[in-house]
Write a protein that holds these residues in place. Sequence first.
Motif, PDB file in Angstrom:
ATOM      1  N   ALA A  17      -3.195   2.826   6.164  1.00 41.81           N
ATOM      2  CA  ALA A  17      -2.607   2.903   4.813  1.00 41.81           C
ATOM      3  C   ALA A  17      -1.097   3.048   4.895  1.00 41.81           C
ATOM      4  O   ALA A  17      -0.360   2.448   4.101  1.00 41.81           O
ATOM      5  CB  ALA A  17      -3.221   4.066   4.035  1.00 41.81           C
ATOM      6  N   ILE A  18      -0.618   3.828   5.873  1.00 38.39           N
ATOM      7  CA  ILE A  18       0.829   3.996   6.041  1.00 38.39           C
ATOM      8  C   ILE A  18       1.460   2.653   6.417  1.00 38.39           C
ATOM      9  O   ILE A  18       2.483   2.249   5.864  1.00 38.39           O
ATOM     10  CB  ILE A  18       1.131   5.080   7.107  1.00 38.39           C
ATOM     11  N   LEU A  19       0.812   1.928   7.339  1.00 34.71           N
ATOM     12  CA  LEU A  19       1.334   0.614   7.722  1.00 34.71           C
ATOM     13  C   LEU A  19       1.319  -0.341   6.529  1.00 34.71           C
ATOM     14  O   LEU A  19       2.306  -1.022   6.247  1.00 34.71           O
ATOM     15  CB  LEU A  19       0.491   0.033   8.867  1.00 34.71           C
ATOM     16  N   ARG A  20       0.212  -0.374   5.792  1.00 33.77           N
ATOM     17  CA  ARG A  20       0.102  -1.318   4.678  1.00 33.77           C
ATOM     18  C   ARG A  20       1.130  -1.018   3.591  1.00 33.77           C
ATOM     19  O   ARG A  20       1.740  -1.923   3.039  1.00 33.77           O
ATOM     20  CB  ARG A  20      -1.322  -1.310   4.115  1.00 33.77           C
ATOM     21  N   LYS A  21       1.318   0.272   3.299  1.00 31.98           N
ATOM     22  CA  LYS A  21       2.328   0.638   2.309  1.00 31.98           C
ATOM     23  C   LYS A  21       3.722   0.184   2.742  1.00 31.98           C
ATOM     24  O   LYS A  21       4.506  -0.322   1.946  1.00 31.98           O
ATOM     25  CB  LYS A  21       2.345   2.155   2.094  1.00 31.98           C
ATOM     26  N   GLU A  22       4.017   0.403   4.007  1.00 32.93           N
ATOM     27  CA  GLU A  22       5.310   0.006   4.549  1.00 32.93           C
ATOM     28  C   GLU A  22       5.507  -1.510   4.387  1.00 32.93           C
ATOM     29  O   GLU A  22       6.540  -1.969   3.904  1.00 32.93           O
ATOM     30  CB  GLU A  22       5.378   0.422   6.025  1.00 32.93           C
ATOM     31  N   MET A  24       3.834  -3.680   2.408  1.00 36.40           N
ATOM     32  CA  MET A  24       3.865  -4.102   1.001  1.00 36.40           C
ATOM     33  C   MET A  24       5.206  -3.737   0.376  1.00 36.40           C
ATOM     34  O   MET A  24       5.733  -4.470  -0.457  1.00 36.40           O
ATOM     35  CB  MET A  24       2.702  -3.479   0.225  1.00 36.40           C
ATOM     36  N   GLY A  25       5.762  -2.605   0.789  1.00 36.79           N
ATOM     37  CA  GLY A  25       7.071  -2.203   0.277  1.00 36.79           C
ATOM     38  C   GLY A  25       8.153  -3.214   0.662  1.00 36.79           C
ATOM     39  O   GLY A  25       9.032  -3.526  -0.143  1.00 36.79           O
ATOM     40  N   ILE A 318      -1.986 -10.123   2.050  1.00 37.77           N
ATOM     41  CA  ILE A 318      -1.479  -8.961   2.793  1.00 37.77           C
ATOM     42  C   ILE A 318      -2.472  -8.492   3.864  1.00 37.77           C
ATOM     43  O   ILE A 318      -2.100  -8.272   5.019  1.00 37.77           O
ATOM     44  CB  ILE A 318      -1.194  -7.807   1.805  1.00 37.77           C
ATOM     45  N   ASP A 319      -3.726  -8.340   3.491  1.00 34.86           N
ATOM     46  CA  ASP A 319      -4.687  -7.764   4.444  1.00 34.86           C
ATOM     47  C   ASP A 319      -4.965  -8.702   5.613  1.00 34.86           C
ATOM     48  O   ASP A 319      -5.083  -8.266   6.753  1.00 34.86           O
ATOM     49  CB  ASP A 319      -5.973  -7.374   3.714  1.00 34.86           C
ATOM     50  N   ARG A 320      -5.051  -9.998   5.329  1.00 37.96           N
ATOM     51  CA  ARG A 320      -5.283 -10.929   6.425  1.00 37.96           C
ATOM     52  C   ARG A 320      -4.080 -10.974   7.361  1.00 37.96           C
ATOM     53  O   ARG A 320      -4.208 -11.028   8.585  1.00 37.96           O
ATOM     54  CB  ARG A 320      -5.584 -12.332   5.890  1.00 37.96           C
ATOM     55  N   LEU A 321      -2.889 -10.935   6.760  1.00 38.29           N
ATOM     56  CA  LEU A 321      -1.665 -10.943   7.556  1.00 38.29           C
ATOM     57  C   LEU A 321      -1.595  -9.699   8.448  1.00 38.29           C
ATOM     58  O   LEU A 321      -1.201  -9.774   9.621  1.00 38.29           O
ATOM     59  CB  LEU A 321      -0.455 -11.009   6.624  1.00 38.29           C
ATOM     60  N   ILE A 322      -1.979  -8.557   7.889  1.00 34.98           N
ATOM     61  CA  ILE A 322      -1.946  -7.326   8.686  1.00 34.98           C
ATOM     62  C   ILE A 322      -2.940  -7.424   9.840  1.00 34.98           C
ATOM     63  O   ILE A 322      -2.623  -7.096  10.989  1.00 34.98           O
ATOM     64  CB  ILE A 322      -2.243  -6.097   7.800  1.00 34.98           C
TER      65      ILE A 322
END
Lengths: 432, 432
Positions: A17-22, A24-25, A318-322
């Motif tokens: 979640a920390i990575l995804r927030k970063e 997406m930000g 976003i999720d696939r890219l991550i």
Amino acid sequence: MDLRPPRGFRDIPPDLAILRKELMGRVEAVYRRYGFDPLETPAVESWEVLAGKYGEEAEGRLIWRFKDPWSDREYALRYDLTVPLARYIASHPEIPMPFKRYQIAPVWRHDEPQRGRYREFYQADVDVVGSPYPEADAEIINVIVDALDALGVGSGFRVLINDRRILAGIFEEELSLKDPLAVYRIIDKLDKVGEEGVRAELERLLGAPAASKVMEVISIKGDVADSLDRLSREHGSNATLMKGVEHLRQVAQLVRRPQALEFSMSLVRGLDYYTGPILEVVLDRPRIGSVAGGGRYDNLISLFAKREVPATGASIGIDRLIDAGLEVGLFRADRRTYTQVMVVNVRPESYAYAWRVADVLRSWGFSVRVDLNRSGQDEQRRRALKLGVPVVAFVGPQEEASGSVTLYSPSKGERLTVRLEEARQALERLLS
Amino acid sequence: MDLRPPRGFRDIPPDLAILRKELMGRVEAVYRRYGFDPLETPAVESWEVLAGKYGEEAEGRLIWRFKDPWSDREYALRYDLTVPLARYIASHPEIPMPFKRYQIAPVWRHDEPQRGRYREFYQADVDVVGSPYPEADAEIINVIVDALDALGVGSGFRVLINDRRILAGIFEEELSLKDPLAVYRIIDKLDKVGEEGVRAELERLLGAPAASKVMEVISIKGDVADSLDRLSREHGSNATLMKGVEHLRQVAQLVRRPQALEFSMSLVRGLDYYTGPILEVVLDRPRIGSVAGGGRYDNLISLFAKREVPATGASIGIDRLIDAGLEVGLFRADRRTYTQVMVVNVRPESYAYAWRVADVLRSWGFSVRVDLNRSGQDEQRRRALKLGVPVVAFVGPQEEASGSVTLYSPSKGERLTVRLEEARQALERLLS
């Protein structure tokens, strides 16, 4: 009881979640830099709003459609962020044009779960509504390229482009295919089922001679200028196709990083609503399909209102890219906490002082934890270590008596006692 | 076709979305400052996960429950963020305790839409899992109070507190009520239906004598220490009640702003899962019910796993709070765009230079729009004015020849031409 989330859904633990927030930000910051503003549509739409917009497969299998048991009304979870945007635009004729919006939010698809494919996933959409010009399509490509840059993808991707009018000019006008959308949907599977798979499906639908022609056409790909020149030479009298060729030529001239562009005749996009330029971003590695896609949809809004409103946009998955970035080591979900300082109270009687220290550090903006479990010093330290907190602040009777705090950075191997009022600078240094 | 979102749902236009993002960002910053980390559970849960957790009304009417038409499985949209957290904790016994998490996300309730009440709304949850101590409950109150401060609510709110063990001690043990949850649910409507309404409902359920006793008990409210002293005096031999009294006393001692606390015996919270301290935040004005609420739920996780895991948390009702703040003028949704600079190209032939200027300004981090509609200068200026963009950057043949840009701030009434390389400082000044 099964305690996992429903099949295809995920709990996102703190590190991810920390990575995804970063990430997406960072995408959001780029979208804003181009002057896009947020518009947020609800997760739930009336079924009739989504019906007839995405094509057969979505409608028959992929949309999370449901009847409300209390009212018997038909609803659906949003399948993308574009059709709700079109509904919004249609119902707000007063909006000044062009309207530039972004939305970063989950969508739901009843897909077969697999690598990089979930039933709930974040899309980061960016759209220009109200401009029919190549400038708008080029800006969409530029903002997507900049966003991928901001994510650190570097030059490891290509932006495939095509134009639905080029496809229509050849497949509908020259080859006179009866159901071009069905053909596009087959071609769209090229990545998944390979060339032979596509040929087989096309032969079933069209017969062998037509299938061969289609396969020949979709082999055109590569340098944008070369491909457009070839299309002009071979199909120059086809007015529909030439509109697409001219539009794409102008788009390519406005794109900031033309070397990332690649023309691909096999790029068709699976959704029904596209009318002009279409694009897809593919990573060099890993090969997991596209991580972004979009295009122009000049007729979608007129399905809702008796106005023609041109629009173009794209979406980053976003999720696939991550998932892809984690796989190749571009991203790491290695930060388990935002906490910067763990205040360890050495003795139970220092509790009040420990809380005061935490309050002071928080007032300076640091993220601070204090013990909430009446634990011993060792237990508190173990917890800090386990979480990977970068600084431990020891507080005991000595520190309390002198109004100080003892700071320790495990990674720097440094330990120092400073007066509380001077702790800010010391902390900033230890955290840098 | 009805182009509005489904009943009770909303499109959030840019001005409101910008405000909401700003406010949610401030809440999130406070949550992080206390060392809470993000955990994100999905919007869709299996129905069996939510069943039996919230009480009759939720289950029979308010949960967005649905059958998937493709699989016939029963799902539900999450009703709050607490039960999914409990499911997550139950299924991850390896998580180090205490586990401190936040989640700011929409939940869905099939409620009758009204002022400040939507069928989709954001909650900002913060929870400490794994501590049975008053320290954890106090930290929850502190973080909520700080978050409201960060939102600018100032001192215009009270934190009502009570403890389910105080309620149980009186209503279950002393008054021997058969169905205390039913009584709590009636008391919970005090704000909505008033004292006489509650009395009438209680009389129907319990008869007049018992209803009178309940009404007398719930009139205890006010200063925390005074109320707890009175309860100790009058019910000192009631062990269950005294556990609640002692726990609350310690909580009150750890709260950073005790003057915001108020004991309220009529505070019961409508949800079934609370076991200890409970809290609700009410604004002085407008009177729209609570804007935050929460409490301790030590038995919820054990409904999912054969472990006892104490937990406590609270939730800010972001959308209701925004509605309230807009109503009393605390917030204003008056920013319509993030765009800081509108580049106006004075002549069509300056187009390429205008795009270059926009790129340079963006590279410095400014939010910049350029014309995408081949519009005339006047039209571009009108658009900037309509959006409320603070700076207009004029670019024409003169500016192009001298490598400069003409900046104009309508609000400062200032206009100046600067070399492009020097535009950064000038812009920062005009935007300050």
